[in-house]
Design an enzyme around this catalytic site. Structure first.
Site, short mmCIF file in Angstrom:
data_model
loop_
_atom_site.label_atom_id
_atom_site.label_comp_id
_atom_site.label_asym_id
_atom_site.label_seq_id
_atom_site.Cartn_x
_atom_site.Cartn_y
_atom_site.Cartn_z
N ASP A 1 47.81 66.72 7.41
CA ASP A 1 48.24 65.55 6.62
C ASP A 1 47.70 65.65 5.20
O ASP A 1 47.10 64.71 4.69
CB ASP A 1 47.80 64.25 7.30
CG ASP A 1 48.62 63.07 6.79
OD1 ASP A 1 49.71 63.29 6.21
OD2 ASP A 1 48.19 61.92 6.98
N LYS B 1 37.09 54.14 9.32
CA LYS B 1 38.54 54.11 9.52
C LYS B 1 38.82 53.65 10.93
O LYS B 1 38.29 54.22 11.89
CB LYS B 1 39.12 55.50 9.28
CG LYS B 1 40.62 55.52 9.50
CD LYS B 1 41.30 56.59 8.70
CE LYS B 1 42.80 56.39 8.72
NZ LYS B 1 43.49 57.20 7.76
#
Ligand SMILES: *[C@@H]1O[C@H](CO)[C@@H](O)[C@H](O)[C@H]1NC(C)=O
Ligand SMILES: *[C@@H]1O[C@H](CO)[C@@H](O)[C@H](O)[C@H]1NC(C)=O
Ligand SMILES: *[C@@H]1O[C@H](CO)[C@@H](O)[C@H](O)[C@H]1NC(C)=O
Ligand SMILES: *[C@@H]1O[C@H](CO)[C@@H](O)[C@H](O)[C@H]1NC(C)=O
Ligand SMILES: *[C@@H]1O[C@H](CO)[C@@H](O)[C@H](O)[C@H]1NC(C)=O
Ligand SMILES: *[C@@H]1O[C@H](CO)[C@@H](O)[C@H](O)[C@H]1NC(C)=O
Length: 668
Positions: free
Chosen positions: A470, A374
């Protein structure tokens, strides 16, 4: 005795005479150091053997003749002659203009002092009636003329011509030579400064003039071939030589070598290798060298720029940011180069996900292990140390429902997180994007339990509290056995048990963010709120906020709550579940979702309790729609978020603002 001596002397003299008459029929000079030449005007022999007819002084003429005349008496000998010479015309500036030219002369006298210097190449004085009224009749001249004399209608450019008694050429041609190999005429630049070979052949009827550059053999086609009867021109004794002149236009006129013979067979050949060197003008050398130096410098600059660029590009391509404190995290640090190679240079085809935070790429390490990389953008160097420390700590977290984090890499403005690759992607793909692969209820409840277990571990099972911050279906990954695994710790926050967290920034995804986030900041309860939204999302098969739906249905929490009040709670379930589900379980999960999304944080259960409810170890507490806080989704918070800079558009979108806040939060 006396008589015999006389006899010997007599024969010796006869021999001498024979020798001298033999000398008169031919000669050869490869350079003029020991030559028997008559020289006048500007002409001189340069040490080294070069015959210079003129230098670059204006209005000069120079002559050079072989000292002895040749016998051209038509009654006793043939009129034929053959000559081969090498000359060079060097103007002050190479490739520029020069003048006037060189002439090969056959003349009854060596005295050409009457000739004009300004015109007619130092040979003629009367332009029109050369022979009749002039003091030098009986002249043959072969001219290499580099200026155009307007009054004679001469050729525009430097030319070669045959003149008889008059400077007006009988015949002229542009200088060129016939190349035997290409079978073409190739032009010659008379003023190039290069040595030029000239042959003049006369067999009594045809006069041929042939030119060639110094390196060539004699071409087998002459430049000029002219039928001419010289019996009236030639006198008994004729001298052969050269003339040259300058006017306003100047050249150094040189003769390098010369051979001459009355007969074709006896013409000695010149030894080109023995000819003297022609000095080229200094100015042109000076002019040439800056250009040459410039070219070399340009080449060097270009080459070093290319090499430097390649080096710089490679350095930049793989550049990382590394600081001393990262030493202790060495094993968790990946080199950018290895990640670059693993993902084929972050190829577009390798991209498996894209969010507001950055992009996720699939990669393969040299050992064959699949990874997900990522790329997060970050600007703040501040707080990096703590963040990296936490990332590494996270790598040490062991739970079967967490996506294992393998390590990280830092670059300028960029952070790369490396985790294990989850072959089945993220849950939201199955829930929202792929109609055919909608998971069954049993798969859904199992994934819900997995995530609850993971979150409970993060909150209470480790040395420090880890807030994920999240939670949503797109951050729930599915491994090869379709187990749910909580991933993406890009926003995670660590703190000691019991610490006060009120000062952390509000981050997350709209729809999953608890109303008190803005005022009170992150806590375990805000994670529980997001988990509640996730429960409803998975059960109802839709996102928490969907502005396209009728107002009644837009906010998932509110809609589920309204349906519960109207005793049709089960109707909110995802229609794609079909008949394969346990009503009581679906109902329980929906209610638990409402319980977790209670507007009042203190009324939400802990993750430990949530796990127990889901596993039916504890019954769900009794609560009614009238309980305070239940079903109170506050769209106000969305506006409040936009007021502080979070775009309130899409449930799935995470803003860049959030990225900054994580790091700010860490750098506090
Ligand atoms: C040319 O030669 C003359 C002498 O014959 C000399 O006085 C003059 O300086 C020379 N000019 C150049 C340009 O060399
Ligand atoms: C040249 O000769 C012609 C006669 O053939 C004569 O008329 C003329 O004046 C002469 N020109 C010069 C410059 O001597
Ligand atoms: C030039 O060409 C002729 C035939 O056209 C040939 O006989 C001769 O050998 C050639 N000379 C050279 C030097 O190639
Ligand atoms: C080369 O030039 C000569 C004389 O100028 C001419 O006769 C001949 O035809 C030319 N040859 C070619 C191939 O152009
Ligand atoms: C002059 O050239 C022609 C061919 O162009 C040739 O036939 C003739 O023999 C040459 N004459 C001399 C004297 O070289
Ligand atoms: C050349 O001209 C003279 C007279 O002017 C003549 O006797 C001789 O035969 C001519 N030669 C040729 C080759 O035509």
């Amino acid at each position: 005795m006396d008589c015999r001596l006389h006899l010997v002397l007599f024969f010796f003299c006869v021999h001498l005479i024979c020798l001298s008459t033999q000398q008169e029929t031919r000669f050869v000079y490869n350079g003029f150091d020991q030559a028997n030449l008559y020289i006048d005007g500007n002409a001189r022999i340069v040490p080294g053997g070069l015959l210079q007819l003129t230098n670059t002084t204006e209005l000069q003429k120079g002559h050079a003749f072989f000292e002895q005349p040749f016998n051209f008496d038509p009654s006793s000998s043939s009129l034929s002659f053959y000559t081969h010479f090498v000359c060079a015309l060097v103007p002050p500036k190479l490739g520029g203009v020069g003048g006037h030219g060189i002439v090969f002369v056959v003349s009854p006298s060596m005295d050409l002092s009457h000739a004009y210097a300004t015109q007619y190449l130092g040979v003629f004085s009367n332009p029109i009636n050369g022979t009749s009224s002039s003091s030098t009749p009986h002249l043959l001249a072969i001219e290499l003329d580099t200026v155009k004399t307007v009054e004679f209608n001469e050729l525009e450019k430097p030319h070669v011509g045959i003149d008889v008694n008059s400077p007006i050429s009988l015949e002229s041609a542009l200088p060129s030579y016939f190349n035997n190999v290409s079978r073409k005429n190739i032009s010659i630049d008379l003023l190039s400064g290069e040595p030029i070979q000239v042959w003049v052949d006369y067999d009594g009827s045809f006069l041929n003039v042939t030119l060639a550059p110094i390196e060539s053999e004699k071409p087998n086609q002459p430049l000029i071939s002219r039928s001419i009867n010289l019996s009236d021109i030639f006198q008994e004794k004729m001298y052969v030589g050269f003339s040259a002149s300058t006017g306003n236009m100047l050249s150094n006129h040189y003769i390098l070598g010369w051979s001459f013979s009355k007969s074709k067979e006896l013409l000695p050949s010149l030894d080109i290798s023995k000819l003297p060197q022609v000095p080229l003008p200094k100015e042109s050398k000076k002019k040439l060298s800056p250009l040459y130096i410039g070219l070399v410098v340009l080449l060097v600059i270009t080459v070093s720029m290319v090499l430097g660029g390649m080096y710089w590009y490679r350095r930049k391509k793989y550049a990382e940011v590394k600081e001393w404190w990262e030493k202790e995290y060495g094993p968790h640090r990946f080199s950018y180069k290895s990640l670059y190679k693993a993902t084929n240079g972050f190829l577009r085809d390798r991209r498996v996900g894209k969010g507001g935070f950055g992009e996720v790429y699939k990669g393969t390490l040299p050992g064959g292990r699949d990874i997900a990389v990522k790329r997060l953008s970050h600007d703040a160097e501040q707080g990096m140390k703590q963040f990296v420390a936490e990332v590494v700590t996270m790598g040490n977290l062991q739970h079967r429902n967490l996506v294992p984090l393998l390590g990280y890499c830092r670059r300028k403005g960029e952070l790369l997180l490396v985790s294990e690759y989850m072959p089945n992607g993220s849950l939201d793909q199955y829930l929202f994007h792929d109609e055919n692969t909608s998971p069954s209820w049993f798969q859904r409840i199992s994934i819900i339990k997995d995530i609850a277990s993971a979150l409970s571990y993060l909150h209470t099972g480790t040395k420090r509290v880890v807030l994920h911050r999240d939670i949503k279906s797109s951050n729930v990954m599915l491994d090869s056995e379709f187990n749910g695994r909580l991933g993406d710790f890009g926003m995670a926050k660590f703190h000691d048990h019991g610490a006060n967290l009120s000062a952390t920034a509000a981050v997350g995804t709209i729809g999953y963010m608890a109303p008190e986030l803005i005022t009170m900041g992150t806590s375990m309860k805000t994670d529980v709120y997001a988990f509640g939204a996730f429960l409803l999302e998975v059960t109802c098969g839709r996102r928490p906020v969907e502005p396209e739906l009728p107002v009644r249905k837009q906010y998932l929490v509110k809609w589920v709550f309204e349906c519960w009040k109207q005793a049709c709670l089960l109707e909110t379930r995802d229609s794609r579940l079909g008949a394969e589900f346990i009503s009581a379980e679906v109902e329980m999960v929906l209610k638990l979702g409402l319980l977790c999304t209670n507007a009042m944080p203190e009324s939400r259960p802990s993750m430990g309790q949530v796990v127990q409810y889901l596993n039916r170890d504890l019954p769900l507490p009794d609560f009614l729609p009238s309980n305070p806080g239940i079903g109170a989704f506050m769209p106000v918070s969305v506006e409040a978020l936009s007021a502080i800079g979070v775009p309130s558009l899409r449930n799935s979108s995470v803003s860049m603002f959030v990225t900054h806040t994580i790091l700010d939060g860490h750098g506090r």
